[in-house]
Scaffold this motif. Structure first.
Motif, PDB file in Angstrom:
ATOM      1  N   ASP A   1     -55.239  22.881  52.860  1.00 18.91           N
ATOM      2  CA  ASP A   1     -55.935  22.690  51.586  1.00 18.91           C
ATOM      3  C   ASP A   1     -56.821  21.452  51.576  1.00 18.91           C
TER       4      ASP A   1
ATOM      5  N   LEU B   1     -58.711  27.850  46.843  1.00 21.93           N
ATOM      6  CA  LEU B   1     -58.227  26.701  46.098  1.00 21.93           C
ATOM      7  C   LEU B   1     -59.222  26.411  44.967  1.00 21.93           C
TER       8      LEU B   1
ATOM      9  N   GLU C   1     -54.422  28.136  43.193  1.00 21.10           N
ATOM     10  CA  GLU C   1     -55.101  29.057  44.097  1.00 21.10           C
ATOM     11  C   GLU C   1     -55.350  30.374  43.364  1.00 21.10           C
TER      12      GLU C   1
END
Length: 165
Positions: free
Chosen positions: A12, A64, A59
């Protein structure tokens, strides 16, 4: 739009970095001047987790769309039950309730950790963020005038507090 809140994973980092750097360049949400690089951002996130603080992401459809975290408010021992939090949403996804999901989860996590209070520090011109926090019961407890300087102007910092019960 179905949004899932989950814990941060290393994969991420780039998406978080993109959101952070967008805000550094385009807003007073962060009082930073220079954009961050991948390694520095990764290290910052890992340090929070190593200290026992959560970093969570939102998400949607595998993308994301926002993130949040909290960590020390100050570095003296007596402040150990107080944390300062941050919530960021991708600029393309603002106004869809993602920030609310993130902050709701951060508050639940802070309560589960036995913390006493959460602090948000917000630029005084960011009325939408101030209103957003008020929806969760945060109260303005102070304003530090001209505490930051960005975009050729002085910025006032609004301190908002939520007592966790």
């Amino acid at each position: 739009m179905k949004v899932q809140i989950r814990s941060f994973e290393i994969k991420d980092t780039q998406s978080i970095l993109d959101i952070i750097n967008y805000n550094i360049i385009n807003s007073t949400a962060l009082y930073d001047y220079k954009t961050r690089n991948f390694d520095d951002q990764k290290r910052m996130l890992e340090e929070k987790i190593k200290k026992g603080f959560p970093v969570i992401v939102a998400e949607s459809d595998g993308k994301l769309v926002g993130f949040g975290m909290y960590s020390e408010f100050r570095f003296r021992e007596a402040y150990k039950f107080t944390v300062e939090h941050s919530v960021y949403v991708s600029p393309d996804e603002m106004g869809k309730g993602i920030g609310k999901l993130i902050l709701k989860e951060l508050i639940a996590l802070a309560k589960a950790q036995g913390l006493h209070t959460m602090i948000g520090v917000i630029d005084s011109k960011n009325k939408s963020s101030i209103s957003f926090h008020e929806q969760f019961g945060f109260k303005t407890v102070g304003i530090i005038k001209e505490s930051g300087y960005k975009f050729d102007r002085w910025l006032d910092s609004v301190f908002m507090q939520l007592l966790l019960k």
